[in-house]
Design an enzyme around this catalytic site. Structure first.
Site, PDB file in Angstrom:
ATOM      1  N   ASP A  59      58.077  53.473  43.574  1.00  0.00           N
ATOM      2  CA  ASP A  59      56.721  53.222  43.051  1.00  0.00           C
ATOM      3  C   ASP A  59      55.791  54.271  43.635  1.00  0.00           C
ATOM      4  O   ASP A  59      56.220  55.141  44.412  1.00  0.00           O
ATOM      5  CB  ASP A  59      56.244  51.792  43.391  1.00  0.00           C
ATOM      6  CG  ASP A  59      55.273  51.257  42.329  1.00  0.00           C
ATOM      7  OD1 ASP A  59      54.140  51.770  42.264  1.00  0.00           O
ATOM      8  OD2 ASP A  59      55.654  50.348  41.559  1.00  0.00           O
TER       9      ASP A  59
ATOM     10  N   HIS B 165      55.692  49.426  28.766  1.00  0.00           N
ATOM     11  CA  HIS B 165      54.629  48.814  27.939  1.00  0.00           C
ATOM     12  C   HIS B 165      53.233  49.266  28.395  1.00  0.00           C
ATOM     13  O   HIS B 165      52.258  48.986  27.734  1.00  0.00           O
ATOM     14  CB  HIS B 165      54.748  47.276  27.919  1.00  0.00           C
ATOM     15  CG  HIS B 165      54.230  46.582  29.137  1.00  0.00           C
ATOM     16  ND1 HIS B 165      53.843  45.264  29.140  1.00  0.00           N
ATOM     17  CD2 HIS B 165      54.035  47.020  30.404  1.00  0.00           C
ATOM     18  CE1 HIS B 165      53.421  44.934  30.350  1.00  0.00           C
ATOM     19  NE2 HIS B 165      53.538  45.992  31.130  1.00  0.00           N
TER      20      HIS B 165
HETATM   21  C1  LIG Z   1      53.206  46.187  35.645  1.00  0.00           C
HETATM   22  S1  LIG Z   1      53.686  46.775  37.200  1.00  0.00           S
HETATM   23  C2  LIG Z   1      55.373  46.289  37.260  1.00  0.00           C
HETATM   24  C3  LIG Z   1      55.936  46.235  38.650  1.00  0.00           C
HETATM   25  C4  LIG Z   1      57.399  45.783  38.740  1.00  0.00           C
HETATM   26  N1  LIG Z   1      58.281  46.575  37.909  1.00  0.00           N
HETATM   27  C5  LIG Z   1      57.526  44.325  38.377  1.00  0.00           C
HETATM   28  O1  LIG Z   1      58.054  44.014  37.321  1.00  0.00           O
HETATM   29  O2  LIG Z   1      57.078  43.472  39.171  1.00  0.00           O
HETATM   30  C6  LIG Z   1      53.788  48.515  36.926  1.00  0.00           C
HETATM   31  C7  LIG Z   1      54.162  49.297  38.174  1.00  0.00           C
HETATM   32  O3  LIG Z   1      54.231  50.705  37.823  1.00  0.00           O
HETATM   33  C8  LIG Z   1      53.775  51.421  38.951  1.00  0.00           C
HETATM   34  N2  LIG Z   1      53.404  52.786  38.525  1.00  0.00           N
HETATM   35  C9  LIG Z   1      52.361  53.153  37.755  1.00  0.00           C
HETATM   36  N3  LIG Z   1      52.352  54.492  37.577  1.00  0.00           N
HETATM   37  C10 LIG Z   1      53.427  54.964  38.243  1.00  0.00           C
HETATM   38  C11 LIG Z   1      53.977  56.275  38.401  1.00  0.00           C
HETATM   39  N4  LIG Z   1      53.412  57.340  37.827  1.00  0.00           N
HETATM   40  N5  LIG Z   1      55.111  56.392  39.112  1.00  0.00           N
HETATM   41  C12 LIG Z   1      55.690  55.306  39.700  1.00  0.00           C
HETATM   42  N6  LIG Z   1      55.217  54.044  39.578  1.00  0.00           N
HETATM   43  C13 LIG Z   1      54.102  53.878  38.853  1.00  0.00           C
HETATM   44  C14 LIG Z   1      52.591  50.601  39.426  1.00  0.00           C
HETATM   45  O4  LIG Z   1      52.194  50.931  40.734  1.00  0.00           O
HETATM   46  C15 LIG Z   1      53.130  49.186  39.283  1.00  0.00           C
HETATM   47  O5  LIG Z   1      53.759  48.745  40.446  1.00  0.00           O
END
Ligand SMILES: C[S@@+](CC[C@H](N)C(=O)[O-])C[C@H]1O[C@@H](n2cnc3c(N)ncnc32)[C@H](O)[C@@H]1O
Length: 420
Positions: A275, A321
């Site tokens: 992340d 999404h």
């Molecule tokens: C909706 S959350 C889902 C978290 C996890 N997969 C779950 O289902 O509980 C989206 C995640 O994508 C991460 N994220 C957003 N942009 C990112 C990037 N460029 N690289 C890595 N992670 C990213 C956010 O920090 C967040 O934790």
């Protein structure tokens, strides 16, 4: 006399209510009430009866309202959310005792509000069954406010939806006018509402408390019910990767709630949760010591080339999404150099139907679709949309289709890499 649609629905509801009552009785559970949560985590067959009862009630209510009251109710929804935001922001549930009740004047003194003002707000919440009024006119917990008092994650989830998404929602039309048909993550209603040019996650990363709150909301949503991690544990053949060299990369895995659930239900396979740095660091701090051998955290921006090569599964829950097709393709393209023959991409997302439907209990996919639009200029994809996306990324990605998980509001979407 022919039976009217309303009477027919009432008869159907009676049948469902009797099944739920008999389940409660035979399991020594209190019948449904507003005071506390009683029917939670039900077996699938009873959960389906409960869902059917909700859908019947919703249709019966809409019929009884008629078209004018139906419009009136919808047009006043901002009132309920503004009220709920007040309840959240001033943490009113914490000031109401778990046992017994509190007077409006005591509650006003504790929260620093004028009694008449506080009563106006709390009474609207009560109509929504958040808090109850006792027969002697005091404030007590309802099942819903009790959850807000007892579960910090429930408050964090309320905070994410009421203080990030709710303020952004009224800017949707402005954003559509300013940035027509944009798929850019920083040309959204959220950007207009918060007057920022950073995309949602970059904006949250800049304020550790907002980032923490979002991560905690994700964890809370996964702990039971329609979004529970249990569906993912049961819904996929994890046994096929549960060997000494087995490796799952949980891309954008947040605080690692899925990997932790999967590690607890397997014995050998290892998990790397990737992340953004702030989230990965926070996740590593929360990881139970007993799982440190098998679960690790790695800061990684998923637009950069995937550094972990040849894993069995690259897992993405609630990731793609948040990104329009242009960016979802870039995320998947950054993964391709890491894939070996047979590597799988497993995705968990809401899956709106390709065909139209109007069941209220299936509306969550459509709610999240519009939330994706408000916060990210993105979309909840249907099965045919997923197939199109994979095809557009790389012809070596074999789309394996989607799989419903009984009782879940989300589905699995899978593809396999064929090197030749
Ligand atoms: C909706 S959350 C889902 C978290 C996890 N997969 C779950 O289902 O509980 C989206 C995640 O994508 C991460 N994220 C957003 N942009 C990112 C990037 N460029 N690289 C890595 N992670 C990213 C956010 O920090 C967040 O934790």
């Amino acid at each position: 006399m022919t039976t009217s649609p309303l009477t027919r629905l009432a008869e159907q509801l009676l049948e469902k209510a009797k099944i739920l009552d008999s389940y409660s009785q035979s399991h020594g559970i209190e019948p449904l009430s507003f005071e506390r949560e009683t029917l939670a985590d039900l077996p699938l067959e009873i959960e389906n009866v409960r869902k059917a009862a909700i859908d019947i009630c919703q249709d019966a209510k809409r019929l009884a309202q008629g078209p004018r009251d139906l419009l009136w109710e919808l047009l006043n929804q901002s009132v309920d959310l503004a009220n709920f935001q007040f309840i959240y922001h001033y943490n009113i549930p914490k000031h109401v005792p778990l046992v017994g009740s509190i007077s409006y004047s005591e509650l006003a003194a504790l929260t620093g509000f004028d009694e008449i003002f506080l009563k106006r707000m709390v009474r609207v919440a009560m109509i929504n069954r958040i808090f109850l009024e006792t027969p002697d006119g005091r404030v007590a917990h309802s099942g819903a406010s009790r959850i807000l008092h007892e579960e910090p994650g429930a408050m964090d989830t309320a905070g994410f939806l009421l203080e990030e998404i709710f303020p952004a929602a009224p800017k949707l039309v402005d954003a559509l006018k300013k940035y027509p048909a944009s798929g850019e993550p920083n040309e959204t209603a959220f950007n207009l509402a918060f007057n920022t040019s950073r995309s949602f996650y970059k904006e949250l990363e800049a304020t550790p408390e907002r980032s923490r709150r979002f991560g905690a909301a994700m964890r809370w949503m996964s702990r039971g019910g329609r979004f529970s991690n249990d569906h993912i544990v049961r819904g996929y053949e994890w046994a096929q990767v549960d060997h000494a060299n087995g490796l799952v990369v949980d891309v954008g895995g947040g605080h690692g709630s899925v990997s932790i659930a999967l590690a607890n239900s397997t014995s050998k396979v290892k998990f790397i949760v990737q992340d953004l740095p702030e989230t990965a660091t926070h996740g590593a701090k929360l990881l139970p010591g007993s799982l440190k051998e098998r679960v690790s955290f790695m800061p990684h921006d998923f637009f950069g080339e995937q550094p972990v090569k040849g894993a069995d599964v690259y897992f993405y829950r609630y990731i793609l999404h948040n990104w329009s097709d242009k960016y979802a393709s870039l995320i998947l393209k950054a993964l391709i150099p890491a894939l070996r023959d047979g590597s799988r991409i497993v995705i968990v997302e809401c899956l709106p139907d390709d065909a139209s439907m109007t069941r209220w209990t299936d509306k969550q996919s459509y709610n999240i679709d519009i939330i994706s639009m408000i916060g990210w200029n993105s979309v909840e994809r249907t099965s045919s949309h997923w197939e199109m996306l994979f095809k557009s990324v790389d012809s070596r990605l074999e789309y394996l289709g989607t799989k419903a998980m009984p009782g879940a509001s989300v589905a699995l979407i899978e593809a396999r890499f064929r090197s030749a």
